[in-house]
Write a protein that holds these residues in place. Sequence first.
Motif, short mmCIF file in Angstrom:
data_model
loop_
_atom_site.label_atom_id
_atom_site.label_comp_id
_atom_site.label_asym_id
_atom_site.label_seq_id
_atom_site.Cartn_x
_atom_site.Cartn_y
_atom_site.Cartn_z
N UNK A 90 53.67 38.03 37.82
CA UNK A 90 53.15 38.80 36.67
C UNK A 90 52.51 37.94 35.58
N UNK A 91 52.94 36.71 35.43
CA UNK A 91 52.40 35.93 34.32
C UNK A 91 51.11 35.20 34.67
N UNK A 92 50.63 35.36 35.88
CA UNK A 92 49.41 34.66 36.26
C UNK A 92 48.19 35.33 35.63
N UNK A 93 47.19 34.51 35.38
CA UNK A 93 45.92 35.02 34.88
C UNK A 93 44.83 34.56 35.85
N UNK A 94 43.59 34.84 35.46
CA UNK A 94 42.45 34.51 36.30
C UNK A 94 42.49 33.05 36.79
N UNK B 263 47.52 41.71 34.93
CA UNK B 263 46.52 41.06 34.10
C UNK B 263 45.19 40.81 34.82
N UNK B 264 45.23 40.79 36.13
CA UNK B 264 44.04 40.37 36.86
C UNK B 264 43.49 41.53 37.70
N UNK B 265 42.23 41.82 37.47
CA UNK B 265 41.59 42.99 38.07
C UNK B 265 40.32 42.55 38.76
N UNK B 266 39.94 43.23 39.86
CA UNK B 266 38.71 42.87 40.56
C UNK B 266 38.12 44.09 41.24
N UNK B 267 36.98 43.88 41.86
CA UNK B 267 36.25 44.98 42.48
C UNK B 267 36.04 44.70 43.97
N UNK B 268 36.34 45.71 44.78
CA UNK B 268 35.91 45.65 46.18
C UNK B 268 34.65 46.52 46.30
N UNK B 269 33.55 45.88 46.52
CA UNK B 269 32.33 46.68 46.68
C UNK B 269 32.48 47.54 47.93
N UNK C 142 46.65 46.93 49.02
CA UNK C 142 45.60 46.40 49.87
C UNK C 142 45.65 44.87 49.85
N UNK C 143 45.08 44.28 50.87
CA UNK C 143 44.92 42.83 50.86
C UNK C 143 43.45 42.53 50.62
N UNK C 144 43.20 41.59 49.75
CA UNK C 144 41.82 41.32 49.37
C UNK C 144 41.54 39.83 49.41
N UNK C 145 40.34 39.50 49.82
CA UNK C 145 39.90 38.11 49.83
C UNK C 145 38.95 37.92 48.66
N UNK C 146 39.07 36.82 47.96
CA UNK C 146 38.22 36.56 46.80
C UNK C 146 36.90 35.98 47.29
N UNK C 147 35.82 36.78 47.11
CA UNK C 147 34.51 36.30 47.54
C UNK C 147 33.91 35.39 46.47
N UNK C 148 34.16 35.75 45.22
CA UNK C 148 33.60 34.92 44.16
C UNK C 148 34.18 35.32 42.82
N UNK C 149 34.17 34.39 41.90
CA UNK C 149 34.60 34.68 40.53
C UNK C 149 33.39 34.42 39.64
N UNK C 150 32.94 35.47 38.97
CA UNK C 150 31.74 35.29 38.15
C UNK C 150 32.12 34.62 36.83
N UNK C 151 31.07 34.13 36.18
CA UNK C 151 31.31 33.41 34.93
C UNK C 151 31.91 34.32 33.86
N UNK C 152 31.64 35.63 33.97
CA UNK C 152 32.24 36.55 32.98
C UNK C 152 33.68 36.93 33.37
N UNK C 153 34.16 36.40 34.45
CA UNK C 153 35.55 36.68 34.83
C UNK C 153 35.67 37.80 35.84
N UNK C 154 34.57 38.46 36.15
CA UNK C 154 34.66 39.51 37.18
C UNK C 154 34.92 38.87 38.55
N UNK C 155 35.73 39.58 39.33
CA UNK C 155 36.09 39.03 40.64
C UNK C 155 35.54 39.94 41.72
N UNK C 156 34.80 39.38 42.64
CA UNK C 156 34.30 40.13 43.79
C UNK C 156 35.25 39.95 44.96
N UNK C 157 35.66 41.09 45.50
CA UNK C 157 36.69 41.04 46.53
C UNK C 157 36.22 41.70 47.82
N UNK C 158 36.88 41.33 48.89
CA UNK C 158 36.65 41.97 50.18
C UNK C 158 38.00 42.41 50.72
#
Lengths: 616, 616, 616
Positions: free
Chosen positions: A14-18, A46-52, A66-82
């Motif tokens: 729970x205490x983890x961040x980006x 605390x950490x949220x992302x998007x699966x396109x 769900x299980x998600x793989x991190x495709x990329x972390x954008x500079x604004x902190x958005x996370x792209x997931x698969x």
Amino acid sequence: MGSETGIIVYHLSPDCTLSEVEEGKIYTAYVQGFANFGVFVQLNERVKGLIHKSNLRGKHSERDPVLVKVLGIRSNGNIDLEEVNPSVYHTEVVVKRSAPVLFSDLSRFIGRTVQIEGVVAQIKQTSGPTIFTVADGSGIGNAAAFLEAGVRAYPEVQLGNIITIIGEVMTRNSQLQVEVSSLAVLTGDEENRVRAAFEQIIESRAEPQDIPFLIRSEALEKLRPVMRKVAKLIRRAIFEAQPIVIRHHADADGICAAVAIELAVSALIREGGGDFDAEYFMVKRSPSKAPFYEIEDITRDLDFALKDNTRYGQKLPLILLMDNGSTLEDEPSMRFAQVYQIPVLVVDHHHPDHEIDQYLLAHVNPYHVGGDFGITSGMLGTEIARMINPAIDHQIRHFPAVSAVGDRSEAPERKWYLALVSEQYSEDDCKNIALALDYEQFWLRFNDGREIVKHILNVTRESEVHSSLAHLLVEQANAMIEEQMAALMPHVESRILSNGVHLFLFDVELFAHKFTFPPPGKTSGEVHDRLCQINTGKPIVSIGVGPDFAVLRSRGVLMNIPRMVRELHDEIMGGGISGGGHLVVGSIKFVEGMRSTVIEGLIKKISEAPVEMRNP
Amino acid sequence: MGSETGIIVYHLSPDCTLSEVEEGKIYTAYVQGFANFGVFVQLNERVKGLIHKSNLRGKHSERDPVLVKVLGIRSNGNIDLEEVNPSVYHTEVVVKRSAPVLFSDLSRFIGRTVQIEGVVAQIKQTSGPTIFTVADGSGIGNAAAFLEAGVRAYPEVQLGNIITIIGEVMTRNSQLQVEVSSLAVLTGDEENRVRAAFEQIIESRAEPQDIPFLIRSEALEKLRPVMRKVAKLIRRAIFEAQPIVIRHHADADGICAAVAIELAVSALIREGGGDFDAEYFMVKRSPSKAPFYEIEDITRDLDFALKDNTRYGQKLPLILLMDNGSTLEDEPSMRFAQVYQIPVLVVDHHHPDHEIDQYLLAHVNPYHVGGDFGITSGMLGTEIARMINPAIDHQIRHFPAVSAVGDRSEAPERKWYLALVSEQYSEDDCKNIALALDYEQFWLRFNDGREIVKHILNVTRESEVHSSLAHLLVEQANAMIEEQMAALMPHVESRILSNGVHLFLFDVELFAHKFTFPPPGKTSGEVHDRLCQINTGKPIVSIGVGPDFAVLRSRGVLMNIPRMVRELHDEIMGGGISGGGHLVVGSIKFVEGMRSTVIEGLIKKISEAPVEMRNP
Amino acid sequence: MGSETGIIVYHLSPDCTLSEVEEGKIYTAYVQGFANFGVFVQLNERVKGLIHKSNLRGKHSERDPVLVKVLGIRSNGNIDLEEVNPSVYHTEVVVKRSAPVLFSDLSRFIGRTVQIEGVVAQIKQTSGPTIFTVADGSGIGNAAAFLEAGVRAYPEVQLGNIITIIGEVMTRNSQLQVEVSSLAVLTGDEENRVRAAFEQIIESRAEPQDIPFLIRSEALEKLRPVMRKVAKLIRRAIFEAQPIVIRHHADADGICAAVAIELAVSALIREGGGDFDAEYFMVKRSPSKAPFYEIEDITRDLDFALKDNTRYGQKLPLILLMDNGSTLEDEPSMRFAQVYQIPVLVVDHHHPDHEIDQYLLAHVNPYHVGGDFGITSGMLGTEIARMINPAIDHQIRHFPAVSAVGDRSEAPERKWYLALVSEQYSEDDCKNIALALDYEQFWLRFNDGREIVKHILNVTRESEVHSSLAHLLVEQANAMIEEQMAALMPHVESRILSNGVHLFLFDVELFAHKFTFPPPGKTSGEVHDRLCQINTGKPIVSIGVGPDFAVLRSRGVLMNIPRMVRELHDEIMGGGISGGGHLVVGSIKFVEGMRSTVIEGLIKKISEAPVEMRNP
């Protein structure tokens, strides 16, 4: 389990961040909301992302896992997931990276999952889990990893590795323990970072307190840096859960030196947490069989240490030699230690052979600073013990005085240390304690006699036991010395040599009680003392002869025993001659069949020595 | 925790009545009813009191918990209370004072809170709680107190204190244990009351049963009171959880005596509950290295006992010396025991020196009642073992016969004890068992060989093992004796002295196999026996000479060996002479270089002794 | 509890069918339905029966539990029941009889009730339950039976009994364990059936793999059957949980042989499940004190084994003697083993005395197949170790080469084994390892030095430790040998005998360093080697003389040392002569006082021996 193959799925605590999320890794998540272009999930609160939508594998309702793989972390902190669906995987918990918990703080985290980083100090297989003892500089703690009953978990981990552990803090058998959910050996930068941090903590913890010596002594001040070094290395060993083996000369001086350190170390181990009876197995004091560190002694020490290492995963020990260890006679044993890279420290006041220093991490010896034998090992050991642990000062402050009179120190430090404790212990008290130690050690053979020795030294302040025990031992020792003298003195033969030396010869086996107290060396010393008293003002050499050895003592004769021994060795073929010692006190060994040849050769050399009565 | 500071709130357990309530103390209570003048509360179902409205602190509903302080207890039993609200407090349970539960009844109270009173017999720190072993006369039990993991709880409690414990009876590792909720050291009247009660119980339990001896013997009857005393002291030690160290002469007689006691004690410990394998660590039997209790032996015993005392909180032991311990040679060791106030008992049949009795709690010795060596230690030990524990009678009733033939007893008891077991064991069987014990002990060195010795003594009644083992040992022993005799007998030198004595001299080292069976003493005995057979009717003295000792045996010569040794000691300067023994059997020690002088001096004295053939 | 009295009510486990139901027994059941003529009940889901209304004791609702007695089972499978209401009873579970679970499958049954059948291998009383260790051929497992804390359950069960257990499979301290609900000792047909099944499984498991030897050797092939037998007996012992004691000659050959077996056995124990550190207590390797199995050694082994048997219920061990054990000198010890029916195996290459075979289960010895000393124990031990456990082959394949050069083998196998490992170890490497083992064992005294020895033998492949340790040991050993030679060589006396033999005499105690390396035997060997080099082409006999022994070595002289010793024994009265050895290498013991007589007698016999230079 880290040692399994298969895909790892991370679970953010729970205490983890980006900053704890890494590209390419797979995480557990749950569905939080829906949009046209895909599904929002949370890896934790605390950490949220998007699966396109192109990366979705199935239909989901809110809060579906769900299980998600991190495709990329954008500079604004958005996370792209698969979304991924591995068929075989296991889970590891990720804790906030910035917060490895220190063992000294562990009790505040009971029931919580924490991260621990440190050096592996012991790996012990039990019938259940594998127990990793870890030192993080702040303290020492245990982490339990369970693979299968009695099967070694994380077999890749070795003593000395830097590891990071994530696990829950539990109380097991009333001791704190981290139950490992993941464990990894750190390498490269990570290892260096942790090792450096560990080094920093432990170096600063290991640093001894800066306290004045019990007396003002120039010689001791000159030795202070190396004494501090020894104290620090011992403190480090304790904090790193390294066992300590103290080997010492089996006489009053050696006992005083070694017991002082033993008390300091035991008390520090007791304070330090860890196993409740660690003080009984992490430090071991043993008298040496000979006046040096024999091959038989190191063989025994190594045999035990290697077995403990293999069976209980314990570190190899630090070896501390006291009132022993500074001469070439010790070299063969030190080379054994060297093979196993076992660190060796020496605190001694015998005349050192410089060749020995290549084997030592530190060597405290008054001869290094222009001092001599008069600065006893007991003085040095006591002061080092106070550096290690000032809290035991009151238990040991009389040890230097006891060692000084026991070893017949003629240094000025003798009277200063005697003065220091004169209210509690007179000079005679100190002599009695020293004699009692010698006598009791004779009966203890090569056992440490831990509690008896403490009583003789009045460490426990049970004054009735102390005084009646010391009184008894002194009375018995003196009676046995008298008995030995009554048998031996009538058989002393004397000659006057050409240089005027009064030579006294006596057979310490034929005309003395054997295998009892006093042993031949002490017997010779007693005879010599009596001969000196009878023959006031005369130059004297006394030789106590055994079947294959002789003990020499002298007064007022400028002998150089080591040189005499070397010369005899070269002159007498087949004599099997060795030996040495100090200039005017020493011993010589030979093969039994050459005894009279050697003794006569020796006497001839003595008759050539210059005579100079120092104490007429 | 008893060792915490802060206010104590008492919680009356259900069976308490008014008599357990004390003025000034605070109790838990709950609201029972209301009146104009205040609130009625109950401390438990039986005890009710009133909080006057002036003493209320808040509003309450029925069954509300409240804390109340007892302002006073009226003669009619009404209790005046005051509501209190301490900010920090801890709770202790009060049980019905009239009913401390006995350990022998503890199993009936599982899951209930009880009070226990007794003497502290051991204090053992574990990695979790501190374990107090308590003896209450009825039995021995454990109470576990937990302060913090590995931290000593109630550090004020010491071995021997009288304590009272309140706690719940639990089953831990399948053993009954009281989990301490409160513990206090009793002092003054309370202590005296409990100690007196304990004394009464344990004194009566320790009292040995009144059973007849296996045979009718006037000498034994005279010794009965002191034998009972020894039996009682041993029973007390068991019931008080005091370890017992049995040291005995390493020959057949000593083994019989000591094994009898060991068996009696082990069985009693087994019955007594406590730790399931207490019989293996609470009693330790060790053969002595010398025919007396050497300083080296007591040093070892003390070293272990003091370490067990420090590390495991165990009591210092009771020492029982058997077939050993009654002469001045034992005095030095006894003075060690005295320093630590360790009780020492002696059961011996060697001629006693009265000076020794000052060190002993009890001393069984036939010489005290006009008897002699013929009443063997094995006889005494067996009869005392039966007093301690009559149940083992059938295992040991043949021990006296074995010890009698082993020690060549010529007392009438010999034949009575032989007659007692003649159906199972012939005189030859007994001789064989005695020889087998001597021989096996030689190979066991100073180990007890517990199970092998039981097989030799046929304790376990595995008759095939017993008989084939005894047969093997006897055969080997006799073969080795024959070999020794074949080497030595041709070297016996003889002289006829002026008084007609046939003197035989032989060197038991130069002409005998060394470091094997039979050792020099037994070798001398064998030679003497053969010389006696060859020289029927002649007065004989045989001297087995070693490098620094000689063993004397004689027949028909009125020697006084102890006096001869004393005289030689005074006459031969530098002889280092000591020794003694019986009048006509003994030994003498000297320094090796004076051997011939001493032997010739000895022979001269023998030639002056009156000759009187007792067994022509 | 099986040991209670009272009625037993059986509870059919779910997989039981009619075939597990027995007439006359009482079962738990529950009501399933009603009919006019009675009540239908089910004993489990599969087994149904009828209580005729005349046999009902009360009114019942559906699913009511009832106890029923089986009155009869009809041929159609219908069961007639009677309702019973015993006042006191206990319950035992019945599992499907056709399916005793094997220990190797136990982990699949966690939480389920199973039946186990097997041989009792250990019975250990704990403070809680009694633990029965059972071997069923497939493996070894523990069953825990609880009667009362610390009280022996099922006291009728003894080591070696065939028992059947029903209980639940649990995980205790992370180890699998069966919690006994019922246990019975099988007898008669049942016992025979299970024992036969067990024998079949274990015989087939114990059968060693058929693998070729490391080299092609006719001698070894002839020994293959008996080597297989030894391997199989050792494998059986492991599978039956019988401890193994390996005793070996304390030289390089003996160490190689014994360590090979130790490694094979340890690895097999580790694999086999059971206690996680069983490898440390189920196999014990000890160097013998003498070059044979002394009485003192077997006494020690027996003392420990019998105590473990009594206290921990462990089986008596299998004893394996290596490089030792084949001569009459071993007989006395073997007779001890025989008394306790302890199986003894010998793997030796000393000339065997055939009388010894009556004590042995198997005896591997090259002399039995026309081979000789050149087939070393290390060769034999290594090949047997590979039969026991081929997986350790890579750790030990160089042992035969080391043993060959260590024992100066002149057999062709020497060069074949050297060739086998020549890429890793040159002949000099092997010599160095052998010398390092001899030297290190000297300092280890009679300790096994398990880990140090593994490093010397490079078992652990820590090549840096291995090579620096071996290098150190060799350097020190050679230096000490040189020192000894420097002392001793000048004192060698020579004579030329009438038969032309060059006789060399030297005193290995008077003119050598005592109690250090090299000891007298090795010292004599070194002197002899140097004398042979100096006196090329001459017939030589060298005699190293001690106070009561002499060591003989020869070249080119056809002596028969055993016969010479026998003759001297008969000719010299009171010489105490014994000894022997090989024809041309051996030793003789005597009593010290007869030394010169014996040596001169010996020399006379040597002067009568025919001279034949084999290696001129």
